[in-house]
Design an enzyme around this catalytic site. Structure first.
Site, mmCIF file in Angstrom:
data_model
loop_
_atom_site.group_PDB
_atom_site.id
_atom_site.type_symbol
_atom_site.label_atom_id
_atom_site.label_comp_id
_atom_site.label_asym_id
_atom_site.label_seq_id
_atom_site.Cartn_x
_atom_site.Cartn_y
_atom_site.Cartn_z
ATOM 1 N N CYS A 55 0.831 -1.206 0.000
ATOM 2 C CA CYS A 55 0.000 0.000 0.000
ATOM 3 C C CYS A 55 0.864 1.254 0.000
ATOM 4 C CB CYS A 55 -0.907 0.015 1.236
ATOM 5 S SG CYS A 55 -0.013 0.257 2.763
ATOM 6 N N ASP A 87 -2.090 -20.944 2.626
ATOM 7 C CA ASP A 87 -1.207 -19.779 2.746
ATOM 8 C C ASP A 87 0.279 -20.094 2.772
ATOM 9 O OD1 ASP A 87 -1.235 -20.992 5.227
ATOM 10 O OD2 ASP A 87 -0.930 -19.096 6.286
ATOM 11 N N CYS A 113 3.417 1.588 2.802
ATOM 12 C CA CYS A 113 4.648 0.835 2.596
ATOM 13 C C CYS A 113 5.599 1.642 1.718
ATOM 14 C CB CYS A 113 4.363 -0.487 1.881
ATOM 15 S SG CYS A 113 3.192 -1.531 2.718
ATOM 16 N N ASP A 122 -6.431 -25.323 4.027
ATOM 17 C CA ASP A 122 -5.258 -25.541 4.854
ATOM 18 C C ASP A 122 -5.678 -25.058 6.246
ATOM 19 O OD1 ASP A 122 -2.526 -25.697 5.735
ATOM 20 O OD2 ASP A 122 -2.460 -23.511 5.528
#
Lengths: 732, 49
Positions: A49, A631, A52, A455
């Site tokens: 974003c 992930d 950052c 997961d």
């Protein structure tokens, strides 16, 4: 108190990506020196974003001698230029200290090829747009002056139009001609064959008519066709480029350097590719291993969440193995390389990704099916028209003209736009909901899902331990020690206690725990062995002991909690007739507990990355259309082999790239994604229906020879507009 | 009607200027980072003109 509060100063301030715990290696190999100007090109992961962007650029620009530091937010490429003594390590450490992953930037061939393809399509589109606007300017005056305009003026205008159209046809049309030629040479036809044929014939007929003083020329139709078709092609290319990112991100992980200990005892930073089996390696604290290593000396805590899905760090001793992708948390360790970077677990997974990529490209899209019906239909119609007109007594010039107008008016503008506009609108709708779609045709696959494989760690659960012991009087003192440590359990204690002071001089004993002296009393926090406790934890979950030296220890228990919206989502999925299943690399106890909470009956624990991929293949073989949601690095293979796949925003880059979409909200986003993709698929089918309906009306008019350039222009734009407007109806 | 002898070149010239500007913007990499440009305007400091 959530994880976001703890990691606010590290990583993405919007929480779109987790903070990286890995330190950067020595990246001097990626620095170029020109005169006194040093240029370092890096690949940054975790920057999502504007926060950052400014965090990274401001930190770098504050370094002495920095000339310019610019981060490309779309590709994660960072270019830093500076003069003077600044070392490349200072630059990369500055970024890794902010909580972002850093590696050397190396553009791979496939990515740069798709990028240049997209750029040349954009330029071709611009040129065609210029020509379409200007020729239309001339054409409109011809149509408006119909009956009044002198023949010389009309001819001049046609001539001018032709002069503009010719270079544009050659330049912008080459994308279609090349592809059509390539397909014909291989003995089959694609969408570009009828397009090329229509373009070339329409242009030739128009030139012939212009030279012979004819009333109708189709130069405007030629460039308008080009313009509309290129829009579809460009949108398609832009969505497709994302798919190539997977390979690039894996290469970025491997582009790191390794500290090798040479025979003379000196350490040297070398590229991971230069490591051979048996080399001695130093893995610094905070560094991520890029090859599989057997530990020779040293003892440390390692974070394997990326490799196995196990959420808790474990202690590693001499003689044990650690896999590429593991992060060494607290103490430096020395080890022996168990093979080159190309033999590591990481590259096995990269092979799995490639296999998945190939499988996906074999998927037959709706657009492909439409084309295979369309091509023979149009060509037969045009040929029959030509023959029929000759048979009914028309001359060759008239018959050709009618056949060509049939080709022009049936030309697949609406057909070429039908799928891309729907995909672009749907991905825009999803973007607003915090879902990033990685490939356009994923929508079609997502819409077909009938089975979901989850997961556990980090997907169904929060992926981090949460303190479940309540009303602990000792919590505030324990937190003073815990705040000094990076260990996830310590952080969970700090999170539960809220902000507060940090104990002075906390010493960390790897594998054991923490020790500190507060106001003259020695406190210890760590394993049972560390506090010399004989008690056993009540639950099977992770636990920490805390004691005032010499007194009885107290127990802190933790649990990796199931996300609050998980059970609601699973219920909603089963209401849609979609089965759920858990496939986890974690221990059986933890998986069973999560499965019971969510009332999912099908679960498997302790599966390796390869077993996950096998399970997905087995499901596909059984005729299911599985959706994989995961992930970790251990999920990447399974993600790429599933019929469709999703990754949460907290997933590592490789998994994000291997999946069709990344969602940053809660698990409820899955339902939104399924809803939008179903709506997008329905819209695509409607669009193809509209395109077919348009042809149903236009073809008889064309076959009867009633089409003038004006009618062609109106019909083509109208059909393109209709499919675009229909696509805008897709709701998020 | 002879005015169109001037008007058509003028129209084409204007179009070419636009096309030139577009090609320049593509070649100078202005479409390389669509996400970055959108957020940069929010975070970069104001400078006097």
């Amino acid at each position: 108190m959530t994880s976001a509060d703890l990691t606010l100063d590290k990583g993405c301030p919007s929480g779109l990506a987790p903070a990286s715990r890995a330190a950067s290696g020595n990246l001097s190999a990626f620095m170029k020196r020109k005169g006194d100007l040093n240029t370092l090109t890096l690949s940054i992961s975790g920057a999502k974003c504007g926060g950052c962007l400014s965090k990274i650029e401001n930190a770098l620009n504050a370094l002495p001698g920095m000339v310019i530091a610019r981060l490309n937010l779309s590709s994660g490429k960072l270019e830093a230029q500076w003069r003077g003594e600044l070392s490349p390590e200072t630059v990369s450490t500055t970024i890794s200290n902010l909580g972002y992953g850093v590696s050397g930037y190396s553009e791979d061939a496939a990515a740069s090829k798709t990028k240049s393809e997209e750029r040349s399509l954009l330029i071709a589109l611009g040129v065609a747009g210029f020509a379409a606007a200007n020729i239309m300017l001339l054409s409109v005056s011809i149509w408006a002056g119909h009956g009044e305009m002198g023949e010389t003026t009309r001819r001049t205008m046609h001539l001018l139009s032709g002069l503009i159209a010719l270079p544009v046809l050659v330049f912008s049309g080459q994308h279609f001609f090349k592809s059509a030629f390539g397909a014909l040479r291989n003995g089959h036809a694609n969408m570009d064959v009828p397009i090329s044929l229509a373009l070339i014939l329409a242009f030739s007929v128009s030139v012939f008519e212009t030279l012979n003083g004819g009333e109708h020329a189709y130069f405007d139709a030629v460039v308008m066709l080009l313009f509309f078709l290129l829009i579809g092609r460009f949108l398609d290319a832009r969505l497709r480029r994302q798919a190539y990112a997977a390979a690039h991100d894996l290469a970025a992980l491997r582009g790191r350097s390794v500290n090798r200990i040479n025979a003379d005892g000196q350490t040297e930073a070398v590229r991971a590719d230069d490591i051979k089996e048996g080399d001695h390696i130093l893995l610094a604290a905070g560094e991520r291993a890029v090859i599989d290593v057997k530990v020779l000396s040293g003892m440390s805590t390692i974070d394997e969440s990326l490799v196995t899905g196990e959420s808790l760090p474990r202690t590693i001793n001499a003689g044990q193995k650690l896999y590429a992708g593991t992060v060494n948390i607290d103490q430096p360790i020395q080890g022996i390389a168990l093979g080159a970077a190309s033999d590591s677990l990481l590259s096995d997974i990269s092979d799995m990704l490639e296999a998945g990529e190939q499988k996906r490209s074999a998927y037959r899209k709706i657009a492909d099916k439409a084309v295979s019906l369309y091509v023979p239909f149009v060509h037969t119609t045009a040929a029959l028209t030509f023959i029929a007109w000759l048979y009914l007594g028309a001359n060759v010039r008239e018959a050709t003209m009618v056949a060509v107008t049939t080709l022009i008016i049936t030309c697949p503008c609406a057909l070429a736009l039908a799928a891309p506009v729907a995909q672009v609108v749907a991905s825009g709708r999803l973007f607003k909901k915090g879902v990033f779609l990685r490939s356009g045709d994923a929508l079609e696959r997502l819409a077909e899902i009938d089975h979901v494989v989850f997961d556990k760690t980090g997907t169904l659960t929060l992926g981090m331990p949460v303190l479940i012991s309540e009303d602990m009087a000792e919590l505030q003192i324990a937190a003073q020690l815990a705040r000094a440590s990076h260990h996830p359990l310590s952080r969970a204690i700090a999170a539960a206690a809220g902000p507060g002071p940090v104990a002075q001089s906390v010493t960390e004993h790897p594998g054991l725990g923490l020790e500190s002296e507060i106001e003259g009393i020695v406190y210890r926090l760590g394993s049972a062995e560390w506090v010399e406790s004989s008690g056993t934890p009540v639950t099977t979950g992770p636990a920490l002991w805390f004691c005032r030296l010499g007194e009885a220890p107290v127990l802190f228990e933790f649990e990796d909690q199931v996300r609050s919206d998980a059970s609601q989502t699973v219920r909603a999925l089963s209401a849609l007739g979609i089965e759920s299943e858990i496939l986890s690399g974690d221990r059986a106890g933890a998986v069973e507990r999560a499965a019971r909470t969510l009332s999912i009956s099908a679960w498997t624990a302790g599966v390796s990355p390869a077993q996950k991929a096998e399970r997905l293949e087995a499901l596909t073989k059984a005729g299911k259309k599985p959706l994989m949601i995961g992930d970790g690095l251990n999920d990447a293979g399974a993600l790429s082999l599933a019929h469709a796949s999703l990754a949460p925003g907290g997933a590592i880059d490789v998994s994000q790239s291997a999946s069709d979409a990344v969602f940053s909200g809660g698990l409820e986003s899955i339902l939104t994604i399924l809803k939008v993709s179903k709506s997008a698929k329905r819209t695509m089918l409607q669009n193809f229906g509209l395109a077919a309906g348009y042809n149903l009306i236009a073809v008889p008019i064309a076959v009867c020879g009633l089409v003038t350039p004006l009618i062609a222009a109106i019909a083509m734009s109208a059909s393109s507009l209709i499919v675009t407007l229909n696509a805008l109806r897709i709701r998020g | 009607m002879s005015i169109i002898i001037y008007l058509i070149p003028v129209a084409l010239g204007l179009g070419l200027v636009g096309l030139g500007a577009f090609l320049w913007s593509v070649n100078s990499g202005q479409y390389e980072d669509m996400d970055g440009a959108a957020v940069r305007i929010l975070t970069s400091d104001d400078e006097p003109l």
